[in-house]
Design an enzyme around this catalytic site. Sequence first.
Site, PDB file in Angstrom:
ATOM      1  N   ALA A   1      -6.700  -2.586 -13.960  1.00  0.00           N
ATOM      2  CA  ALA A   1      -7.127  -3.915 -13.489  1.00  0.00           C
ATOM      3  C   ALA A   1      -6.062  -4.541 -12.591  1.00  0.00           C
ATOM      4  O   ALA A   1      -5.644  -5.682 -12.790  1.00  0.00           O
ATOM      5  CB  ALA A   1      -7.458  -4.806 -14.686  1.00  0.00           C
TER       6      ALA A   1
ATOM      7  N   GLY B   1      -8.686  -2.650  -8.414  1.00  0.00           N
ATOM      8  CA  GLY B   1      -9.670  -2.576  -9.504  1.00  0.00           C
ATOM      9  C   GLY B   1     -10.449  -3.877  -9.623  1.00  0.00           C
ATOM     10  O   GLY B   1     -11.675  -3.878  -9.776  1.00  0.00           O
TER      11      GLY B   1
ATOM     12  N   ASN C   1      -3.210   5.393  -4.715  1.00  0.00           N
ATOM     13  CA  ASN C   1      -2.286   5.914  -3.701  1.00  0.00           C
ATOM     14  C   ASN C   1      -1.787   7.297  -4.114  1.00  0.00           C
ATOM     15  O   ASN C   1      -1.803   7.638  -5.299  1.00  0.00           O
ATOM     16  CB  ASN C   1      -1.039   5.013  -3.637  1.00  0.00           C
ATOM     17  CG  ASN C   1      -1.143   3.956  -2.553  1.00  0.00           C
ATOM     18  OD1 ASN C   1      -2.027   3.985  -1.704  1.00  0.00           O
ATOM     19  ND2 ASN C   1      -0.208   3.012  -2.583  1.00  0.00           N
TER      20      ASN C   1
ATOM     21  N   LYS D   1      -3.733   9.076   4.366  1.00  0.00           N
ATOM     22  CA  LYS D   1      -3.152   7.915   3.675  1.00  0.00           C
ATOM     23  C   LYS D   1      -1.775   8.295   3.116  1.00  0.00           C
ATOM     24  O   LYS D   1      -0.819   7.526   3.182  1.00  0.00           O
ATOM     25  CB  LYS D   1      -4.104   7.468   2.549  1.00  0.00           C
ATOM     26  CG  LYS D   1      -3.641   6.252   1.760  1.00  0.00           C
ATOM     27  CD  LYS D   1      -3.781   4.967   2.558  1.00  0.00           C
ATOM     28  CE  LYS D   1      -3.084   3.748   1.992  1.00  0.00           C
ATOM     29  NZ  LYS D   1      -3.393   3.305   0.693  1.00  0.00           N
TER      30      LYS D   1
ATOM     31  N   ASN E   1       1.809   6.501   3.788  1.00  0.00           N
ATOM     32  CA  ASN E   1       2.628   6.044   2.659  1.00  0.00           C
ATOM     33  C   ASN E   1       4.000   6.721   2.655  1.00  0.00           C
ATOM     34  O   ASN E   1       5.004   6.087   2.318  1.00  0.00           O
ATOM     35  CB  ASN E   1       1.911   6.274   1.321  1.00  0.00           C
ATOM     36  CG  ASN E   1       0.755   5.315   1.094  1.00  0.00           C
ATOM     37  OD1 ASN E   1      -0.287   5.690   0.599  1.00  0.00           O
ATOM     38  ND2 ASN E   1       0.926   4.062   1.453  1.00  0.00           N
TER      39      ASN E   1
HETATM   40  O1  KPL Z   1      -0.671   1.408   1.367  1.00  0.00           O
HETATM   41  C1  KPL Z   1       0.327   0.744   1.607  1.00  0.00           C
HETATM   42  C2  KPL Z   1       1.147   0.370   0.442  1.00  0.00           C
HETATM   43  O2  KPL Z   1       1.876  -0.616   0.501  1.00  0.00           O
HETATM   44  O3  KPL Z   1       1.058   1.069  -0.578  1.00  0.00           O
HETATM   45  C3  KPL Z   1       0.685   0.391   3.021  1.00  0.00           C
HETATM   46  C4  KPL Z   1      -0.267   1.088   3.972  1.00  0.00           C
HETATM   47  C5  KPL Z   1       2.080   0.791   3.327  1.00  0.00           C
HETATM   48  C6  KPL Z   1       0.498  -1.084   3.288  1.00  0.00           C
HETATM   49  O4  KPL Z   1       1.465  -1.880   2.692  1.00  0.00           O
END
Ligand code: KPL
Length: 309
Positions: free
Chosen positions: A8, A12, A107, A185, A189
């Site tokens: 959450a 989320g 992420n 992505k 990152n």
């Molecule tokens: O996905 C991001 C994160 O902070 O985890 C970015 C793309 C860097 C944006 O802040």
Amino acid sequence: MHWHILGAGAIGLLWAGMLNRAGFTTTLLFRNSEKLAAFQQTGKLSLTQAAHQEQDTQQYPADARLVSDPGRIDNLLLTTKAFAAVDAFNTVKPFLSADARILLLHNGMGPQEALAQQNPELNIWAGSTTDGAYQSAPYQVVQAGKGETRIGALNGNMSGLFRQLSPAIDNLIHEPDIIPVLWRKLAINCAINPLTAIFNCKNGELATNPEYRKEMAEICTEVEQVARALGITLFEKPLIEQACHVATVTARNSSSMQQDVMHRRPTEIDSITGFLCQQAAIAGIDVPANQQLLMQVRKLQPETNIQDR
Ligand code: KPL
């Protein structure tokens, strides 16, 4: 359709708000009874769409339960931090219905393919989002920037999932091959998150400070070498240009890793730079700049037991 949401945090809760807005029902899953009790005092979450010309805030009721007692799960959205994803999933696995649908949205990389391989009988999708969201107060989520969310299957056949979700979720895109999307992505990152954590800076400074930008360029070159060796196409333009673009459009944001380090929380470094370094080793490629970042960020985070995360 009913969705259980495990994790959450801002994304989320954003999804919980969007699903409720479309008339679906949701159960938020909590790992400890204090957090559950705190949420149950109001039992509501609010979604503010700041991207609108006029701010619009709506409140939605949400059921909430403990992960150890979630009830039968037909649809599961997993939005924990990457390092907690596998444990969190295994806690609720006994409660999944036979044809449950699972969507992983976090992420980093590693847990998505691990869970898909460990559970070939389950319908598992993964996704990646560029939505910008934050909590202005507990369970009050602000959708600050409308991005895109791309989802696609890792295991199983869930052709109906996208059709059912797309009226609810803003800018949802179905990807027949989600792995390259996760890599894109990951590449961004890798370029932004560790450096902002080490230099304790906002995203934008990476593009404007020549010294930071030089380091980012070295990282990007290594990431491109690994992706190329694995047959992954990243962006049309060089990664450093794409990363500078993202750093510029999110210039005033603190990356998630910079915030984690600032708040002395464990970071996602092992699922971001750590995953990249593992893939580099498999491909037989040296990535000294990324290896160094991995060590540096690991040192910045507190020593934690996985159970505490
Ligand atoms: O996905 C991001 C994160 O902070 O985890 C970015 C793309 C860097 C944006 O802040």
